[in-house]
Design an enzyme around this catalytic site. Sequence first.
Site, mmCIF file in Angstrom:
data_model
loop_
_atom_site.group_PDB
_atom_site.id
_atom_site.type_symbol
_atom_site.label_atom_id
_atom_site.label_comp_id
_atom_site.label_asym_id
_atom_site.label_seq_id
_atom_site.Cartn_x
_atom_site.Cartn_y
_atom_site.Cartn_z
ATOM 1 N N ALA A 65 0.854 -1.190 0.000
ATOM 2 C CA ALA A 65 0.000 0.000 0.000
ATOM 3 C C ALA A 65 0.884 1.232 0.000
ATOM 4 C CB ALA A 65 -0.931 0.006 1.215
ATOM 5 N N LYS A 111 7.400 -0.073 6.441
ATOM 6 C CA LYS A 111 7.113 1.245 5.872
ATOM 7 C C LYS A 111 8.443 1.911 5.555
ATOM 8 C CE LYS A 111 3.727 3.927 7.144
ATOM 9 N NZ LYS A 111 2.838 4.898 7.847
ATOM 10 N N ASP A 156 -6.138 9.560 12.330
ATOM 11 C CA ASP A 156 -6.317 9.051 10.962
ATOM 12 C C ASP A 156 -7.045 7.705 10.977
ATOM 13 O OD1 ASP A 156 -6.174 9.349 8.236
ATOM 14 O OD2 ASP A 156 -4.155 8.516 8.049
#
Length: 344
Positions: free
Chosen positions: A16, A38, A127
């Site tokens: 992603a 990440k 978020d």
Amino acid sequence: MGEVFAGRYELLDPVATGGMGTIWRVLDRSDGQLKAAKILRQSDAASLLRFVREQSVRIDHTHVVTPLSWAGVDDRVLFTMPLVHGGSVADLLHEHGALPPRWVAVLTDQLLQALEAVHAAGIVHRDVKPGNLLLEPTGTRTPHLRLTDFGIAVPLDQPRMTHGAQGIGTPGYMPPEQWHGGDPDPRSDLYAVGRVVLEMLLGRRLTDDDQPATVRIGSDPSATATRRLVELVAHATQVDPADRPATATQMRAALADLVALPPPPGEPVVDVPDRFPAATVPDLPPPPPPRHGLAPTAAPTIAFQPGGQTSTATAAVRPSALPGALLLLVGLVGLVLATWLLLG
């Protein structure tokens, strides 16, 4: 793809892309385990600081994804997390559309459990959205949700990284005060929870016009549960934070009896598959053969672990050509001596 980051993490495929970096599936060569990673290119100091904050958020809870370790190479930094194999709630909505009310109640309760732990640690996530709600591969059994992506989370006792009327978050889930750069407040996360619940009931991405009244409440056995969830959404998404539930625990209390409901007759089947089966773990390539009859030396690359510990990964370095040069030098010296003896 195929790159080995810091001599340790083999990048397999991207999973992603988010606002703070790209998520990859990686193979940790130190333990042979598949993990999520990440990766952020250090574009500016603020992004790097947010990245460091994210990897420092370590909340030990069954419904929270906790970072494992981090490393840096040149202008990029990476941190790893457990690889959650079932995809996200966003994937589930894309494949199944609107979810059964009982599933919505269970997923919402688990999300609120995660936020109880996050808020207790003095952190506002900021978020909360379907793409940041990962799922374990439970098949058609009870789902298991895990909250991830603390890239814009903020501790309540640390300096803010936005100024004035600058808002940060994802449109569609941000409350009005977040849009206008208001101070972080746990009730902002509860507003986002309400928007997520509404999206799970509707089964599609939300628009600005979507409000609790958008949900159609039928007369089937799930109508009562749907109505209760719509009331929860209406309470959580009030414009004034003071009119919302005060805490995640208070919201959970309103769901307690819905979570305990047995599956009603004819409930649609929802499947959370394993999207990263163990069979996809690649084989490690054999080490290259030694050159000049010597084993290659190793240069350390430091990878940082939680708690300030370090581990050392090694990257192969070409052996020196010095032995060959010495042999050539000895040969030349011998030739000069032989010539001198013959001429003398």
